[in-house]
Design an enzyme around this catalytic site. Structure first.
Site, PDB file in Angstrom:
ATOM      1  N   ASP A  77       0.845  -1.195   0.000  1.00 51.08           N
ATOM      2  CA  ASP A  77       0.000   0.000   0.000  1.00 51.08           C
ATOM      3  C   ASP A  77       0.878   1.242   0.000  1.00 51.08           C
ATOM      4  O   ASP A  77       2.031   1.204   0.426  1.00 51.08           O
ATOM      5  CB  ASP A  77      -0.884   0.029   1.258  1.00 51.08           C
ATOM      6  CG  ASP A  77      -1.821  -1.159   1.313  1.00 51.08           C
ATOM      7  OD1 ASP A  77      -2.121  -1.727   0.246  1.00 51.08           O
ATOM      8  OD2 ASP A  77      -2.242  -1.510   2.428  1.00 51.08           O
TER       9      ASP A  77
HETATM   10  N1  URA Z   1      -1.049  -5.926   4.081  1.00 54.08           N
HETATM   11  C1  URA Z   1      -1.608  -4.693   4.032  1.00 54.08           C
HETATM   12  O1  URA Z   1      -2.666  -4.454   4.613  1.00 54.08           O
HETATM   13  N2  URA Z   1      -0.963  -3.736   3.321  1.00 54.08           N
HETATM   14  C2  URA Z   1       0.220  -3.940   2.692  1.00 54.08           C
HETATM   15  O2  URA Z   1       0.770  -3.021   2.077  1.00 54.08           O
HETATM   16  C3  URA Z   1       0.793  -5.234   2.761  1.00 54.08           C
HETATM   17  C4  URA Z   1       0.132  -6.206   3.467  1.00 54.08           C
END
Ligand code: URA
Length: 241
Positions: A108
């Protein structure tokens, strides 16, 4: 057995330095050294094994395929077509982007830490296919203090919306009142955030610290990348089929 050779203009082209016409111009204009020697003949042939070349004062080893790691900073997007933030690809030198290296799984925009990139389609497939479970470890800062019951719950399995069965973390350790490490076998959309929400908590900061047995190196600053060594690759414990 004869070793594979190619003209330098084609080598530069397949290493991401531009179209062949541009690579010929680079060589003719004395911009290129090969194995430490000036080279102004774009059609001069070189063995690919152990080849290195210098352009603009930077030396590159010839690589048939590229394998690298990046320490992703916050507020970067794992996409070429970004919406709100710059792309992680802007953190790489242009020949790697021209070689079309792709990140293996996305983080993310607010997640930091270890991300792998490659232009080897088979490797990307092996590393990202849900069939080939390669463990990922995260360091998670939570909004509320985490108690033993929440850890037990996440280890037993939490039911996420749109999933058929509960998903359990492979490991979960408490580092401090608000910080845990979480090891997962899958890489589902927003998985960590959704699992932490399912135990009535909330992720405040998320960092990926390990993939397989490969740890994010302490000396790789946010925003920096480096090639994966042979031992990094073997630490990934991925199936080589
Ligand atoms: N899980 C998440 O919620 N976000 C990420 O970026 C990676 C794993």
């Amino acid at each position: 057995m004869t070793k594979k050779t190619l003209p330098i203009e084609r080598i530069l082209n397949n290493q991401g330095f531009g179209v062949r016409k541009f690579c010929r111009i680079l060589v003719r204009h004395n911009e290129v050294c090969v194995n430490g020697q000036a080279c102004d003949d774009p059609f001069a042939e070189f063995e690919l094994e152990n080849l290195s070349f210098t352009i603009d004062g930077k030396t590159w080893d010839y690589r048939e395929k590229s394998y690298l790691m990046l320490n992703k900073p916050s507020n970067y997007e794992c996409s070429h077509k970004t919406q709100h933030h710059p792309s992680i690809y802007s953190l790489l030198p242009y020949p790697l982007v021209a070689r079309d290296v792709q990140c293996i799984g996305r983080l993310d925009e607010d997640t930091t830490g270890l991300i792998l990139l490659s232009d080897d389609g088979q490797f990307i497939h092996n590393m990202s296919s849900p069939k080939h479970k390669v463990n990922k470890m995260y360091e998670v800062k939570c909004k509320h203090a985490i108690d033993e019951a929440q850890i037990a719950h996440i280890l037993k399995g939490v039911q996420l919306l749109d999933e058929d069965a509960p998903i359990a973390a492979l490991a979960c350790e408490r580092l401090s009142e608000h910080v845990i490490t979480l090891t997962l076998a899958e890489g589902k959309y927003h998985q960590v955030k959704r699992m932490v929400a399912a135990i009535s908590n909330r992720v405040e900061a998320l960092k990926r610290t390990q993939i397989g047995d490969l740890k994010l190196p302490k000396d790789l600053a946010p925003g920096k990348w480096r090639w994966l060594s042979e031992s990094d690759l073997s630490n990934l414990n991925y199936p080589k089929t």
